[in-house]
Design a protein around this motif. Structure first.
Motif, PDB file in Angstrom:
ATOM      1  N   LEU A  31      -8.370   4.213  20.585  1.00 30.18           N
ATOM      2  CA  LEU A  31      -7.572   5.354  21.038  1.00 30.18           C
ATOM      3  C   LEU A  31      -6.156   5.143  20.507  1.00 30.18           C
ATOM      4  N   GLY A  33      -2.297   7.136  19.037  1.00 30.71           N
ATOM      5  CA  GLY A  33      -1.476   8.337  19.128  1.00 30.71           C
ATOM      6  C   GLY A  33      -0.223   8.212  18.285  1.00 30.71           C
ATOM      7  N   LEU A 109      -2.794   6.740  11.057  1.00 31.25           N
ATOM      8  CA  LEU A 109      -3.333   6.835  12.408  1.00 31.25           C
ATOM      9  C   LEU A 109      -4.854   6.609  12.398  1.00 31.25           C
ATOM     10  N   ASP A 112      -5.535   2.973  11.927  1.00 33.72           N
ATOM     11  CA  ASP A 112      -5.279   2.301  13.206  1.00 33.72           C
ATOM     12  C   ASP A 112      -6.447   2.521  14.174  1.00 33.72           C
TER      13      ASP A 112
ATOM     14  N   THR B 126       0.700   3.689  15.489  1.00 32.42           N
ATOM     15  CA  THR B 126       0.235   4.197  16.776  1.00 32.42           C
ATOM     16  C   THR B 126       1.124   3.706  17.908  1.00 32.42           C
ATOM     17  N   ILE B 127       1.143   4.455  18.986  1.00 33.52           N
ATOM     18  CA  ILE B 127       1.936   4.004  20.114  1.00 33.52           C
ATOM     19  C   ILE B 127       1.134   2.962  20.898  1.00 33.52           C
ATOM     20  N   PRO B 130      -1.685   2.023  26.127  1.00 34.72           N
ATOM     21  CA  PRO B 130      -3.064   2.510  26.295  1.00 34.72           C
ATOM     22  C   PRO B 130      -3.216   3.494  27.459  1.00 34.72           C
ATOM     23  N   LEU B 133      -2.007   6.881  26.396  1.00 41.49           N
ATOM     24  CA  LEU B 133      -2.939   7.484  25.446  1.00 41.49           C
ATOM     25  C   LEU B 133      -4.172   8.033  26.156  1.00 41.49           C
ATOM     26  N   MET B 134      -4.693   7.233  27.091  1.00 42.07           N
ATOM     27  CA  MET B 134      -5.875   7.644  27.848  1.00 42.07           C
ATOM     28  C   MET B 134      -5.578   8.935  28.604  1.00 42.07           C
ATOM     29  N   ALA B 136      -3.175  11.116  27.999  1.00 45.03           N
ATOM     30  CA  ALA B 136      -2.921  12.224  27.073  1.00 45.03           C
ATOM     31  C   ALA B 136      -4.245  12.793  26.563  1.00 45.03           C
TER      32      ALA B 136
END
Lengths: 145, 211
Positions: A31, A33, A109, A112, B126-127, B130, B133-134, B136
């Protein structure tokens, strides 16, 4: 801006959209972002007992390039080993889709995301192994006593 | 000497008026002779006469912006020298940039955070949160699955309320120079802004589809 035929094809007919059970032992979930634009991307792999990626799914909420990048990666990783899948570079994705420079970060992304999915699967596998060893040791101790 | 050459020279010597030689401050016009001055590398807040903090008086910002914009309007330079015309355009561009950054909460927060040395992740990587992100992902899935305008409206309102609370929280974080807190809040704000944008698009599409 003119987008490539391959990019438009993945955007209009994305492959492998969907989800796998993130709690399953044989599924790895990545996951990721983008901090700048707020896009989110989920990429999942299902790994067979002999270590091959037998299925891959993605869900991306983002721009067309992000969708196409993740769609392409799910297509590429199927049938590959984890090692092979781990070598996918964002530059390969960007080149294949002919991403314009401002959209290169979408391919980063996607790279990643597959790396995170592989790492998640490996962490699960290691944890399971450790638990198995632990329970076997417990059994032996119990047997010895 | 070419026009761009003189403008560039004027930029470097912004401490004194290029026209009369008097000392100048950050004001767009010379206090002594009233001639327009190059924009220089002024801070966005200073350019609009504001304290560098997250809480800005938005009405004051608008007032100051429109006042300066009026003073820098091309019509006022119609009879001036080419050099003054060129400099006034630079001033107007710098003013617009400062205004756009300060008026938008996310851009203002990022600008201020960079000034405080907060390590904001670059585009592309990526940020590393976690949970965010989950959350979002789940919210975007819920938005995509929302069946009608009402369901979309409920989600949009929830997100708007969370955003308002987050913005209120940002001020004390900035005031306390809590870099980690500021960073986390900015990442969250980027997602909430994106969610709001998507919800607007979904609402619009749902509205046109039902017609």
């Amino acid at each position: 801006m003119a987008y490539s035929e391959k990019l438009l094809d993945h955007y209009e007919n994305p492959r492998n959209i969907g989800s796998l059970d993130k709690d399953a032992e044989d599924v790895g979930t990545g996951l990721v972002g983008a901090p700048a634009c707020g896009d989110v991307m989920k990429l999942q792999i299902k790994v067979s007992a002999d270590g091959l990626i037998e299925d891959a799914k993605f869900k991306t909420f983002g721009c067309g390039s992000a969708i196409a990048s993740s769609s392409l990666v799910t297509e590429w990783v199927k049938g590959k080993t984890l090692e092979e899948a781990g070598t996918i570079k964002n530059t390969d994705i960007a080149r294949h889709l002919a991403l314009p420079p401002v959209k290169i970060h979408c391919s980063v992304l996607a790279e990643d995301a597959i790396k995170a999915a592989i790492a998640d699967f490996r962490a699960k596998a290691e944890k399971k192994q450790a638990q198995d060893v632990e329970s076997k040791t417990d059994e032996r101790i119990a047997a010895a006593e | 000497m070419t026009l761009s050459g003189t403008a560039a020279t004027a930029c470097k010597t912004a401490a004194t008026c290029w026209s009369c030689g008097a000392a100048t401050d950050l004001a767009p016009f010379c206090g002594a002779c009233g001639v327009v001055q190059p924009p220089g590398q002024s801070d966005h807040f200073a350019r609009l006469g504001l304290e560098p903090r997250f809480d800005v008086d938005l009405q004051g910002l608008d007032r100051r912006y429109f006042e300066l914009q009026r003073q820098l309007h091309p019509d006022r330079f119609a009879r001036k020298s080419p050099r003054e015309k060129a400099i006034s355009q630079q001033q107007a561009a710098a003013l617009n940039e400062a205004y756009e950054v300060l008026k938008t909460p996310l851009r203002r927060a990022r600008y201020l955070a960079r000034q405080l040395g907060v390590d904001l992740p670059d585009e592309g990587r990526t940020i590393d949160d976690p949970d965010l992100l989950m959350e979002a992902m789940e919210k975007r899935e819920a938005l995509a699955a929302a069946s009608g305008p009402q369901a979309i409206e409920v989600l949009a309102r929830e997100a708007a309320a969370e955003r308002a609370a987050l913005l209120q929280n940002l001020s004390p974080l900035f005031a306390a120079v809590d870099r980690r807190g500021v960073r986390a809040a900015i990442l969250r704000l980027a997602y909430l802004d994106k969610f709001a944008e998507e919800a607007r698009a979904r609402r619009f599409n749902a509205g046109t589809a039902s017609r």
